[in-house]
Write a protein that holds these residues in place. Structure first.
Motif, PDB file in Angstrom:
ATOM      1  N   ASP A 171       0.836  -1.195   0.000  1.00 24.54           N
ATOM      2  CA  ASP A 171       0.000   0.000   0.000  1.00 24.54           C
ATOM      3  C   ASP A 171       0.872   1.248   0.000  1.00 24.54           C
ATOM      4  O   ASP A 171       1.763   1.386   0.839  1.00 24.54           O
ATOM      5  CB  ASP A 171      -0.896   0.006   1.233  1.00 24.54           C
ATOM      6  CG  ASP A 171      -1.936  -1.092   1.201  1.00 24.54           C
ATOM      7  OD1 ASP A 171      -2.528  -1.315   0.128  1.00 24.54           O
ATOM      8  OD2 ASP A 171      -2.148  -1.741   2.242  1.00 24.54           O
TER       9      ASP A 171
ATOM     10  N   SER B  92      -6.745  -3.165  -4.888  1.00 20.27           N
ATOM     11  CA  SER B  92      -6.460  -2.633  -3.565  1.00 20.27           C
ATOM     12  C   SER B  92      -7.716  -2.864  -2.738  1.00 20.27           C
ATOM     13  O   SER B  92      -8.822  -2.902  -3.288  1.00 20.27           O
ATOM     14  CB  SER B  92      -6.125  -1.145  -3.630  1.00 20.27           C
ATOM     15  OG  SER B  92      -5.814  -0.638  -2.338  1.00 20.27           O
TER      16      SER B  92
ATOM     17  N   ALA C 109     -10.866  -1.890  -5.082  1.00 18.79           N
ATOM     18  CA  ALA C 109     -10.701  -0.915  -6.170  1.00 18.79           C
ATOM     19  C   ALA C 109      -9.660  -1.439  -7.141  1.00 18.79           C
ATOM     20  O   ALA C 109      -8.684  -2.081  -6.749  1.00 18.79           O
ATOM     21  CB  ALA C 109     -10.287   0.448  -5.626  1.00 18.79           C
TER      22      ALA C 109
ATOM     23  N   VAL D 299     -11.405   4.086 -12.473  1.00 14.83           N
ATOM     24  CA  VAL D 299     -11.324   3.314 -11.240  1.00 14.83           C
ATOM     25  C   VAL D 299     -12.653   2.617 -11.005  1.00 14.83           C
ATOM     26  O   VAL D 299     -13.714   3.243 -11.039  1.00 14.83           O
ATOM     27  CB  VAL D 299     -10.990   4.209 -10.029  1.00 14.83           C
ATOM     28  CG1 VAL D 299     -10.932   3.376  -8.755  1.00 14.83           C
ATOM     29  CG2 VAL D 299      -9.665   4.924 -10.244  1.00 14.83           C
TER      30      VAL D 299
ATOM     31  N   PHE E 207     -14.947   0.348  -8.356  1.00 11.23           N
ATOM     32  CA  PHE E 207     -15.109   0.023  -6.941  1.00 11.23           C
ATOM     33  C   PHE E 207     -16.143  -1.088  -6.792  1.00 11.23           C
ATOM     34  O   PHE E 207     -17.121  -1.159  -7.542  1.00 11.23           O
ATOM     35  CB  PHE E 207     -15.599   1.242  -6.151  1.00 11.23           C
ATOM     36  CG  PHE E 207     -14.608   2.367  -6.059  1.00 11.23           C
ATOM     37  CD1 PHE E 207     -13.599   2.360  -5.110  1.00 11.23           C
ATOM     38  CD2 PHE E 207     -14.692   3.454  -6.928  1.00 11.23           C
ATOM     39  CE1 PHE E 207     -12.696   3.402  -5.012  1.00 11.23           C
ATOM     40  CE2 PHE E 207     -13.800   4.510  -6.842  1.00 11.23           C
ATOM     41  CZ  PHE E 207     -12.786   4.477  -5.883  1.00 11.23           C
TER      42      PHE E 207
ATOM     43  N   VAL F  19      -4.026   2.083  -8.188  1.00 12.49           N
ATOM     44  CA  VAL F  19      -5.011   2.575  -7.239  1.00 12.49           C
ATOM     45  C   VAL F  19      -4.643   2.092  -5.847  1.00 12.49           C
ATOM     46  O   VAL F  19      -4.164   0.971  -5.664  1.00 12.49           O
ATOM     47  CB  VAL F  19      -6.423   2.066  -7.603  1.00 12.49           C
ATOM     48  CG1 VAL F  19      -7.468   2.683  -6.685  1.00 12.49           C
ATOM     49  CG2 VAL F  19      -6.742   2.342  -9.059  1.00 12.49           C
ATOM     50  N   SER F  20      -4.875   2.939  -4.843  1.00 12.47           N
ATOM     51  CA  SER F  20      -4.660   2.547  -3.457  1.00 12.47           C
ATOM     52  C   SER F  20      -5.776   3.116  -2.591  1.00 12.47           C
ATOM     53  O   SER F  20      -6.328   4.179  -2.895  1.00 12.47           O
ATOM     54  CB  SER F  20      -3.295   3.045  -2.958  1.00 12.47           C
ATOM     55  OG  SER F  20      -2.938   2.426  -1.728  1.00 12.47           O
ATOM     56  N   LEU F  21      -6.118   2.383  -1.519  1.00 18.68           N
ATOM     57  CA  LEU F  21      -7.206   2.757  -0.631  1.00 18.68           C
ATOM     58  C   LEU F  21      -6.724   2.840   0.813  1.00 18.68           C
ATOM     59  O   LEU F  21      -5.847   2.097   1.232  1.00 18.68           O
ATOM     60  CB  LEU F  21      -8.337   1.720  -0.695  1.00 18.68           C
ATOM     61  CG  LEU F  21      -9.052   1.502  -2.018  1.00 18.68           C
ATOM     62  CD1 LEU F  21      -9.991   0.298  -1.908  1.00 18.68           C
ATOM     63  CD2 LEU F  21      -9.843   2.738  -2.413  1.00 18.68           C
TER      64      LEU F  21
ATOM     65  N   VAL G 141     -13.492   6.550   3.766  1.00 20.34           N
ATOM     66  CA  VAL G 141     -12.655   5.951   2.725  1.00 20.34           C
ATOM     67  C   VAL G 141     -11.984   7.039   1.908  1.00 20.34           C
ATOM     68  O   VAL G 141     -12.595   8.048   1.552  1.00 20.34           O
ATOM     69  CB  VAL G 141     -13.505   5.054   1.798  1.00 20.34           C
ATOM     70  CG1 VAL G 141     -12.721   4.660   0.549  1.00 20.34           C
ATOM     71  CG2 VAL G 141     -13.971   3.812   2.542  1.00 20.34           C
TER      72      VAL G 141
ATOM     73  N   ALA H 166      -9.464   7.251  -1.627  1.00 24.72           N
ATOM     74  CA  ALA H 166      -8.878   6.532  -2.758  1.00 24.72           C
ATOM     75  C   ALA H 166      -7.936   7.463  -3.507  1.00 24.72           C
ATOM     76  O   ALA H 166      -8.199   8.663  -3.628  1.00 24.72           O
ATOM     77  CB  ALA H 166      -9.970   6.033  -3.709  1.00 24.72           C
TER      78      ALA H 166
ATOM     79  N   THR I 111      -5.176   7.602  -7.056  1.00 21.46           N
ATOM     80  CA  THR I 111      -4.589   6.983  -8.243  1.00 21.46           C
ATOM     81  C   THR I 111      -3.300   7.711  -8.565  1.00 21.46           C
ATOM     82  O   THR I 111      -3.203   8.934  -8.433  1.00 21.46           O
ATOM     83  CB  THR I 111      -5.531   7.063  -9.458  1.00 21.46           C
ATOM     84  OG1 THR I 111      -5.640   8.420  -9.895  1.00 21.46           O
ATOM     85  CG2 THR I 111      -6.904   6.526  -9.122  1.00 21.46           C
TER      86      THR I 111
ATOM     87  N   TRP J  42     -13.105  13.755  -7.986  1.00 23.21           N
ATOM     88  CA  TRP J  42     -11.668  13.499  -7.984  1.00 23.21           C
ATOM     89  C   TRP J  42     -10.928  14.819  -8.189  1.00 23.21           C
ATOM     90  O   TRP J  42     -11.340  15.645  -9.006  1.00 23.21           O
ATOM     91  CB  TRP J  42     -11.297  12.533  -9.100  1.00 23.21           C
ATOM     92  CG  TRP J  42     -11.754  11.113  -8.857  1.00 23.21           C
ATOM     93  CD1 TRP J  42     -12.979  10.610  -9.112  1.00 23.21           C
ATOM     94  CD2 TRP J  42     -10.980  10.060  -8.306  1.00 23.21           C
ATOM     95  NE1 TRP J  42     -13.030   9.288  -8.779  1.00 23.21           N
ATOM     96  CE2 TRP J  42     -11.820   8.910  -8.273  1.00 23.21           C
ATOM     97  CE3 TRP J  42      -9.676   9.939  -7.851  1.00 23.21           C
ATOM     98  CZ2 TRP J  42     -11.391   7.681  -7.791  1.00 23.21           C
ATOM     99  CZ3 TRP J  42      -9.233   8.718  -7.377  1.00 23.21           C
ATOM    100  CH2 TRP J  42     -10.068   7.601  -7.348  1.00 23.21           C
TER     101      TRP J  42
END
Length: 338
Positions: A4, A245, A260, A268, A270, A297-299, A307, A309, A311, A335
Motif C-alpha cells: 500500500d 487494492s 478498487a 477506477v 469500486f 489505485v490505493s485505498l 474511505v 482513494a 490513483t 476526484w
C-alpha cells in the motif's frame, strides 16, 4: 511500489509514496484533511532500483525496502523507516542479499509485526523465498530460507489482527501460504492452494481476528477471495489487470470490504461487500476520469474513518484523490489533482 502506498500516519495525516527514477518520493498532508506538501526524497541521496516495497505497522511507522546497485551486475537491499510523513525518513541502510551477493532476485515485500519489527521477503536465486527480520532493539536477524519453488514476483505480505506476519506467493503449483505460529517465529509453510493464478495479481488483507483474505485473479479472469483452511470463492470478473487494492471500512454501520482496481476502460472501479461474506455478491461501479495504462489505485481510511482513494500515474506524474462524502452510501467527492 509493492504494498500500500497511500497511508495514514499515527498523527492522522495521509501520505503517498511513489517511485521516481532512482529515488522514492513522499508527499503528505500538512494537517489531516489539509493541503498537501510537495514531493520530498526519502532516505537521502542513495540511488535505487525501481519497485521498492512498503509496509506499515500498528504504530503508524512506514518501513521501505528497495534494491540498490552495489557494483557491476551486483545489487543489495536497503531499508529505511519513516516515523512521520512530514519529517525526514531515516537514511537508507544496507541489509544484505538473500544469496549473500549477486544481482536482484525479485521484488521485495514488507510486513510489520505487532512489536514494530519489519519482515522483508524476497525471492532467492533458487526460486524460493528468503526472509530477513528486524530485531526489536535494533539490527537484523540472519537471512532465513522459507522454501518454495518457482515463486513469481508480486509477493503479498500481510500482518493479521493477531500481529503475526503472513505471506502469500504464486508459483507453478499454485498459491503457497506461510504464517508465523508465534510472535517473532519464522513463518512456516501451511498449505498450497492448487489454483491457476495470473502473475502479479495478489493482494492480502486482514479481515477478522482469525483470518487474512487473499485476493487474486485466476487465469480465467475471475477475481477470487481465499482464506487459508477453506476454499477460494469467485467474487466477480476482474475489472482490469494487476492486483486490486482493498480496505475494511464502516459503511452505514456495517463492516465492509471495499475493493478498487483500474478497469479495462481506464477508470477506477469500486466494489463493496460485507467483510468475509463473499456469498452476498459484489459488482463494479466505475468512477473518475480515464487513467493512463500504468496508473495504480490505493485505498485507506482517514482519521474520521472515511474511505480515501488515490490513483497514481507515474508516466505523467499525476496524483488524483477522492474521499467518501459524509452521507449514507458510498458516494464519493469529485476526484481532484493533488
Amino acid at each position: 511500489m509493492n504494498g500500500d502506498w497511500l497511508l495514514r500516519g499515527r498523527d492522522g495525516r495521509l501520505s503517498v509514496y511513489q517511485s521516481s527514477g532512482d529515488a522514492v518520493l513522499c508527499r503528505a498532508e500538512s494537517a489531516p484533511g489539509g493541503p498537501w506538501t510537495g514531493p520530498r526524497k526519502v532516505g537521502g541521496e542513495q540511488k535505487l532500483h525501481p519497485v521498492p516495497a512498503l509496509g506499515q505497522g500498528a504504530d503508524g511507522y512506514t518501513h521501505l525496502v528497495s534494491w540498490r546497485p552495489t557494483g557491476k551486475g551486483e545489487s543489495g537491499l536497503v531499508h529505511s523507516t519513516h516515523f512521520r510523513a512530514h519529517l525526514a525518513a531515516l537514511d537508507w541502510s544496507p541489509v544484505g542479499h538473500p544469496d549473500k551477493k549477486g544481482d536482484r532476485t525479485g521484488q521485495p515485500a514488507v510486513a510489520v509485526d505487532a512489536q514494530g519489527r519489519a519482515h522483508v521477503f524476497v525471492r532467492n536465486k533458487g526460486g524460493g523465498v528468503s526472509m530477513l527480520t528486524q530485531k526489536e532493539k535494533g539490527g537484523w536477524e540472519p537471512w532465513r530460507d522459507l522454501g518454495g519453488k518457482g515463486v513469481q514476483d508480486g509477493l503479498a505480505a500481510v500482518t493479521g489482527e493477531s500481529g503475526r506476519v503472513e505471506l502469500y506467493a504464486a508459483g507453478p503449483e499454485g498459491l503457497p501460504y506461510w504464517r508465523q505460529e508465534a510472535p517473532g517465529a519464522q513463518p512456516v509453510l501451511q498449505e498450497t492452494l492448487k489454483a491457476p493464478v495470473r502473475p502479479g495479481t495478489l493482494y492480502a488483507l486482514a479481515t477478522s481476528a482469525a483470518s487474512t483474505t487473499l485476493y487474486y485473479t485466476g487465469t480465467d479472469g475471475e477475481l477470487c477471495a481465499w482464506r487459508p483452511g477453506g476454499k477460494p470463492v469467485t467474487l466477480l470478473t476482474a475489472a482490469g489487470h494487476g492486483p486490486v487494492s482493498a480496505v475494511r471500512c464502516d459503511l452505514d454501520g456495517h463492516d465492509c470490504t471495499l475493493l478498487a482496481q483500474r478497469s479495462a476502460a481506464g477508470r477506477v472501479a469500486f466494489a463493496a461487500y460485507p467483510t468475509e461474506l463473499e456469498s452476498a455478491g459484489a459488482w463494479w461501479t466505475e468512477s473518475g476520469p480515464r487513467l493512463t495504462v500504468d496508473a495504480r489505485v490505493s485505498l485507506t481510511t482517514d482519521e474520521d474513518g472515511r474511505v480515501v482513494a488515490a490513483t497514481l500515474s507515474p508516466s505523467i506524474g499525476q496524483l488524483l484523490l477522492t474521499r467518501r462524502k459524509p452521507e449514507p452510501g458510498l458516494a464519493l467527492e469529485a476526484w481532484r489533482t493533488v
